[in-house]
Write a protein that holds these residues in place. Structure first.
Motif, PDB file in Angstrom:
ATOM      1  N   ALA A  68       7.013  -4.133 -17.117  1.00  0.00           N
ATOM      2  CA  ALA A  68       8.044  -3.761 -18.091  1.00  0.00           C
ATOM      3  C   ALA A  68       9.234  -4.705 -17.960  1.00  0.00           C
ATOM      4  N   PRO A  69      10.033  -4.838 -19.023  1.00  0.00           N
ATOM      5  CA  PRO A  69      11.226  -5.694 -18.934  1.00  0.00           C
ATOM      6  C   PRO A  69      12.154  -5.271 -17.803  1.00  0.00           C
ATOM      7  N   LYS A  70      12.264  -3.970 -17.567  1.00  0.00           N
ATOM      8  CA  LYS A  70      13.075  -3.444 -16.479  1.00  0.00           C
ATOM      9  C   LYS A  70      12.215  -2.477 -15.671  1.00  0.00           C
ATOM     10  N   PRO A  71      12.091  -2.723 -14.376  1.00  0.00           N
ATOM     11  CA  PRO A  71      11.196  -1.880 -13.570  1.00  0.00           C
ATOM     12  C   PRO A  71      11.761  -0.490 -13.343  1.00  0.00           C
ATOM     13  N   GLY A  72      10.877   0.401 -12.946  1.00  0.00           N
ATOM     14  CA  GLY A  72      11.275   1.770 -12.647  1.00  0.00           C
ATOM     15  C   GLY A  72      11.184   2.058 -11.166  1.00  0.00           C
ATOM     16  N   ARG A  73      11.441   3.294 -10.830  1.00  0.00           N
ATOM     17  CA  ARG A  73      11.472   3.727  -9.427  1.00  0.00           C
ATOM     18  C   ARG A  73      10.160   3.437  -8.706  1.00  0.00           C
ATOM     19  N   ARG A  74       9.036   3.787  -9.320  1.00  0.00           N
ATOM     20  CA  ARG A  74       7.750   3.623  -8.632  1.00  0.00           C
ATOM     21  C   ARG A  74       7.461   2.158  -8.342  1.00  0.00           C
ATOM     22  N   GLU A  75       7.742   1.272  -9.303  1.00  0.00           N
ATOM     23  CA  GLU A  75       7.514  -0.155  -9.076  1.00  0.00           C
ATOM     24  C   GLU A  75       8.402  -0.688  -7.955  1.00  0.00           C
ATOM     25  N   ALA A  76       9.643  -0.202  -7.905  1.00  0.00           N
ATOM     26  CA  ALA A  76      10.552  -0.649  -6.845  1.00  0.00           C
ATOM     27  C   ALA A  76      10.072  -0.171  -5.481  1.00  0.00           C
ATOM     28  N   LEU A  77       9.586   1.064  -5.401  1.00  0.00           N
ATOM     29  CA  LEU A  77       9.044   1.562  -4.140  1.00  0.00           C
ATOM     30  C   LEU A  77       7.858   0.718  -3.688  1.00  0.00           C
ATOM     31  N   GLU A  78       6.972   0.395  -4.615  1.00  0.00           N
ATOM     32  CA  GLU A  78       5.819  -0.434  -4.279  1.00  0.00           C
ATOM     33  C   GLU A  78       6.257  -1.810  -3.790  1.00  0.00           C
ATOM     34  N   TYR A  79       7.267  -2.365  -4.434  1.00  0.00           N
ATOM     35  CA  TYR A  79       7.729  -3.705  -4.080  1.00  0.00           C
ATOM     36  C   TYR A  79       8.330  -3.721  -2.673  1.00  0.00           C
ATOM     37  N   TYR A  80       9.321  -2.881  -2.416  1.00  0.00           N
ATOM     38  CA  TYR A  80      10.024  -2.912  -1.137  1.00  0.00           C
ATOM     39  C   TYR A  80       9.156  -2.399   0.009  1.00  0.00           C
ATOM     40  N   GLN A  81       8.390  -1.334  -0.230  1.00  0.00           N
ATOM     41  CA  GLN A  81       7.514  -0.858   0.836  1.00  0.00           C
ATOM     42  C   GLN A  81       6.375  -1.840   1.081  1.00  0.00           C
ATOM     43  N   GLY A  82       5.927  -2.517   0.014  1.00  0.00           N
ATOM     44  CA  GLY A  82       4.895  -3.544   0.180  1.00  0.00           C
ATOM     45  C   GLY A  82       5.373  -4.695   1.045  1.00  0.00           C
ATOM     46  N   ILE A  83       6.597  -5.125   0.827  1.00  0.00           N
ATOM     47  CA  ILE A  83       7.173  -6.199   1.652  1.00  0.00           C
ATOM     48  C   ILE A  83       7.232  -5.757   3.112  1.00  0.00           C
ATOM     49  N   THR A  84       7.629  -4.514   3.346  1.00  0.00           N
ATOM     50  CA  THR A  84       7.745  -4.002   4.709  1.00  0.00           C
ATOM     51  C   THR A  84       6.396  -4.034   5.415  1.00  0.00           C
ATOM     52  N   ARG A  85       5.334  -3.683   4.698  1.00  0.00           N
ATOM     53  CA  ARG A  85       3.991  -3.727   5.279  1.00  0.00           C
ATOM     54  C   ARG A  85       3.522  -5.162   5.495  1.00  0.00           C
TER      55      ARG A  85
END
Length: 320
Positions: A68-85
């Motif tokens: 999407a042009p602007k991400p939502g909560r779920r995409e942000a969780l996937e992004y930041y938690q994915g980086i952590t993993r």
């Protein structure tokens, strides 16, 4: 006991960014987070959409891919938690920091353990403490300072307090799930900071009467079955009510900052720090992210505070 070069308090996007910068610089570090990874984002409304585009939410030059042009909560969780993993970030979860003491090094005490660090970064954000209205009845179970989704409020009489993004989102979403929505707004209009694609929607719903709005209004009391408020003419009104969504904002943990030795300045309680280094009046103790703004929580956000990590690590390296 391990002596860390850096202990980072807070595992939000800015705390994670500090960890990645520390790792890049060869510094040993540990993040202490009282909840889950990016805990504040986890507690955001389920269907929240960010104001920023994905590229503005990126950390450490790791691409944030959004459909999407602007991400939502779920995409942000996937992004930041994915980086952590993927980066195997050194983070302790569900471990709340209780106290920081400065001696030769810093002693950081949590609800589980104690740690020693040469330097400490506080990146705790502001989402933990609601900005209370201080009205009679605010502690009633019907009053919610956090909003997650609209479904519990179907066919209920809802009072939404406030006119910022969180208030507008709550009003529109609950209205569309069948709630009878009334907005109590202290100002003359919907906040100018409301997302530009949402603002016409709420204004149109108010203008057509689908959502009731009382401007220049102050909430006076909450009872089990009603709310009482006054309008700009000082007239008192009481209306039936099932739930109050108090979207009045949130505050940093000022008591924790003060107990850590940080000076809080002015009515805004802005923490004292050097903007060129992010170091506070306590040598070796740094601030990063939203917590830097004191009560002015709209001053800093992910997009413009990502740079704090680089500034802090650069100063640590130069002062070592």
């Amino acid at each position: 006991m391990i002596l860390y070069d850096l202990v980072i308090i807070g595992g939000g996007p800015i705390g994670l960014n500090c960890a990645l910068e520390a790792e890049k610089a060869g510094l040993s570090y540990l993040i202490l987070e009282k909840g889950t990874i990016v805990n504040s984002l986890y507690n955001y409304p389920l269907y929240m959409t960010f104001f920023s585009t994905a590229d503005k939410l990126e950390i450490a030059n790791i691409p944030f891919i959004s459909t999407a042009p602007k991400p939502g909560r779920r995409e942000a969780l996937e992004y930041y938690q994915g980086i952590t993993r993927q980066r195997d970030i050194n983070i302790n979860l569900y471990e709340a920091v209780l106290k920081i003491e400065k001696e030769e090094n810093f002693l950081v005490q949590t609800n589980k353990n104690k740690y020693i660090a040469k330097k400490v970064v506080i990146a705790t954000g502001f989402y933990d403490i609601p900005n209370l209205m201080n009205v009679k009845g605010e502690t009633l179970p019907k009053v919610k300072h956090y909003y997650s989704e609209p479904y519990p409020y179907a066919k209920q009489k809802i009072a939404v307090i406030g006119s910022s993004n969180s208030a507008v989102d709550a009003a529109l979403e609950t209205y569309r799930k069948g709630a009878d929505v009334t907005m109590i707004i202290r100002h003359a209009e919907i906040s100018k900071s409301v997302k530009y694609w949402v603002k016409p929607d709420i204004e149109n719903r108010i203008n057509e009467g689908s959502i009731s709005a009382h401007f220049h209004a102050d909430l006076l009391e909450i009872t089990p079955d009603s709310i009482i408020f006054k309008d700009e003419k000082e007239d008192i009104h009481e209306i039936e009510n099932d739930y109050v969504l108090a979207m009045t904002g949130y505050l940093p943990n000022f008591e924790f900052l003060k107990n850590s030795g940080i000076n809080l300045q002015g009515d805004c309680l802005k923490p004292q720090y050097d903007e060129n280094t992010m170091e506070t009046n306590v040598p070796g103790l740094y601030l990063a992210g939203v917590v830097c703004g004191g009560k002015d929580t709209h001053l800093w956000f992910i997009e413009n505070s990502r740079i704090h990590a680089e500034i802090i690590v650069k100063h640590i390296l130069h002062s070592s």
